[in-house]
Design an enzyme around this catalytic site. Structure first.
Site, PDB file in Angstrom:
ATOM      1  CE  LYS A   1      34.287  37.079  43.491  1.00 18.07           C
ATOM      2  NZ  LYS A   1      35.693  37.397  43.807  1.00 18.07           N
TER       3      LYS A   1
ATOM      4  NE  ARG B   1      35.633  42.743  39.786  1.00 14.48           N
ATOM      5  CZ  ARG B   1      35.700  41.435  39.549  1.00 14.48           C
ATOM      6  NH1 ARG B   1      34.648  40.766  39.166  1.00 14.48           N
ATOM      7  NH2 ARG B   1      36.836  40.791  39.729  1.00 14.48           N
TER       8      ARG B   1
ATOM      9  NE  ARG C   1      42.884  32.872  40.348  1.00 12.82           N
ATOM     10  CZ  ARG C   1      41.866  33.670  40.693  1.00 12.82           C
ATOM     11  NH1 ARG C   1      40.704  33.141  41.032  1.00 12.82           N
ATOM     12  NH2 ARG C   1      42.008  34.970  40.716  1.00 12.82           N
TER      13      ARG C   1
ATOM     14  NE  ARG D   1      41.999  35.153  36.113  1.00 12.99           N
ATOM     15  CZ  ARG D   1      41.022  35.442  36.948  1.00 12.99           C
ATOM     16  NH1 ARG D   1      40.288  34.477  37.460  1.00 12.99           N
ATOM     17  NH2 ARG D   1      40.771  36.680  37.273  1.00 12.99           N
TER      18      ARG D   1
ATOM     19  NE  ARG E   1      42.190  40.503  39.271  1.00 13.83           N
ATOM     20  CZ  ARG E   1      42.351  39.185  39.410  1.00 13.83           C
ATOM     21  NH1 ARG E   1      43.545  38.642  39.273  1.00 13.83           N
ATOM     22  NH2 ARG E   1      41.318  38.421  39.661  1.00 13.83           N
TER      23      ARG E   1
HETATM   24  P1  AMP Z   1      37.189  37.916  37.903  1.00 12.02           P
HETATM   25  O1  AMP Z   1      37.347  36.639  37.158  1.00 12.02           O
HETATM   26  O2  AMP Z   1      35.830  38.085  38.500  1.00 12.02           O
HETATM   27  O3  AMP Z   1      38.290  38.156  38.925  1.00 12.02           O
HETATM   28  O4  AMP Z   1      37.322  39.099  36.830  1.00 12.02           O
HETATM   29  C1  AMP Z   1      38.498  39.268  36.067  1.00 12.02           C
HETATM   30  C2  AMP Z   1      38.510  40.668  35.467  1.00 12.02           C
HETATM   31  O5  AMP Z   1      37.385  40.840  34.608  1.00 12.02           O
HETATM   32  C3  AMP Z   1      38.411  41.809  36.474  1.00 12.02           C
HETATM   33  O6  AMP Z   1      39.662  42.151  37.040  1.00 12.02           O
HETATM   34  C4  AMP Z   1      37.849  42.928  35.591  1.00 12.02           C
HETATM   35  O7  AMP Z   1      38.848  43.468  34.746  1.00 12.02           O
HETATM   36  C5  AMP Z   1      36.867  42.161  34.715  1.00 12.02           C
HETATM   37  N1  AMP Z   1      35.527  42.084  35.337  1.00 12.02           N
HETATM   38  C6  AMP Z   1      34.882  40.989  35.822  1.00 12.02           C
HETATM   39  N2  AMP Z   1      33.678  41.299  36.308  1.00 12.02           N
HETATM   40  C7  AMP Z   1      33.542  42.643  36.151  1.00 12.02           C
HETATM   41  C8  AMP Z   1      32.543  43.587  36.472  1.00 12.02           C
HETATM   42  N3  AMP Z   1      31.412  43.215  37.107  1.00 12.02           N
HETATM   43  N4  AMP Z   1      32.759  44.874  36.131  1.00 12.02           N
HETATM   44  C9  AMP Z   1      33.872  45.275  35.519  1.00 12.02           C
HETATM   45  N5  AMP Z   1      34.879  44.449  35.201  1.00 12.02           N
HETATM   46  C10 AMP Z   1      34.723  43.138  35.512  1.00 12.02           C
END
Ligand code: AMP
Length: 194
Positions: free
Chosen positions: A13, A88, A127, A133, A144
């Protein structure tokens, strides 16, 4: 163009959004990036979110919606946006619906990336090595992916029922995946400068 990208962690994404924002002339809004910025800045919200993120869980709907609302109210988002990492779960999909109706800015399309889980695990491993990260470590990634299957996957149905969902194969060279995405975007939504 108001576009949502859906897909598991590591499905591409962020990579695709970075490219699409150039051709579409709209900002890439990643709730993960917004949260990581709050964590780095050490804000109270960031401190609260960090533990939850490191465990691979979802940050509370209220916190994320507040952040998103603030970001969407900035000038550059008037031209549209590419939303990455939101919604999400179904409650967030409902909240986004309400927010965008109030702003009179309904979504144009939702694109879901399909990538088999063995490919996902390989990509996230890469990654983790490249970027380090914290939540890309193997244990957290497992959590996740579980959260994705349980809470995020049903969001695709929500949009399918609204006739907004397009599904693309997310495996293959990055350029080819970008072409597949642009191939399913609705016509008549202005590209950059248009
Ligand atoms: P991402 O970079 O999108 O994979 O997000 C990393 C982490 O941020 C996720 O595993 C969640 O802990 C948190 N996060 C990101 N977007 C959301 C969302 N829309 N709702 C809740 N937690 C989020």
């Amino acid at each position: 163009m108001r576009l949502v990208l859906l897909g598991a962690p590591g499905s591409g994404k962020g990579t695709q959004a970075t490219r699409l924002k150039e051709t579409l002339g709209v900002p890439h809004i990643s709730t993960g990036d917004l949260l990581r910025a709050a964590v780095s800045a050490g804000t109270p919200l960031g401190l609260k979110a960090k533990e939850v993120m490191d465990a691979g869980h979802l940050v509370s709907d209220d916190i994320v919606l507040g952040m998103l609302e603030e970001r969407l109210s900035q000038d550059d988002a008037r031209a549209g946006f590419i939303l990455d990492g939101y919604p999400r779960n179904l409650a967030q999909a409902d909240a986004l619906d309400g927010l965008l109706s109030r702003l009179r800015q309904p979504l144009d399309v939702v694109v879901k990336f399909e990538v088999p889980s063995d490919a996902i695990i390989g990509r996230v491993e890469q990654r983790f090595k490249a970027e380090g990260r914290a939540d890309d470590n193997p244990d957290t990634v497992r959590k996740r992916l579980e959260v994705y299957a349980e809470q995020t996957a049903p969001v695709a149905n929500f949009y399918a029922q609204r006739h907004l969902l397009k599904v693309v194969d997310g495996v293959g060279p990055i350029d080819e995946v970008t072409e597949r995405i642009t191939g399913v975007l609705p016509r008549g939504t202005a590209p950059a400068g248009g």
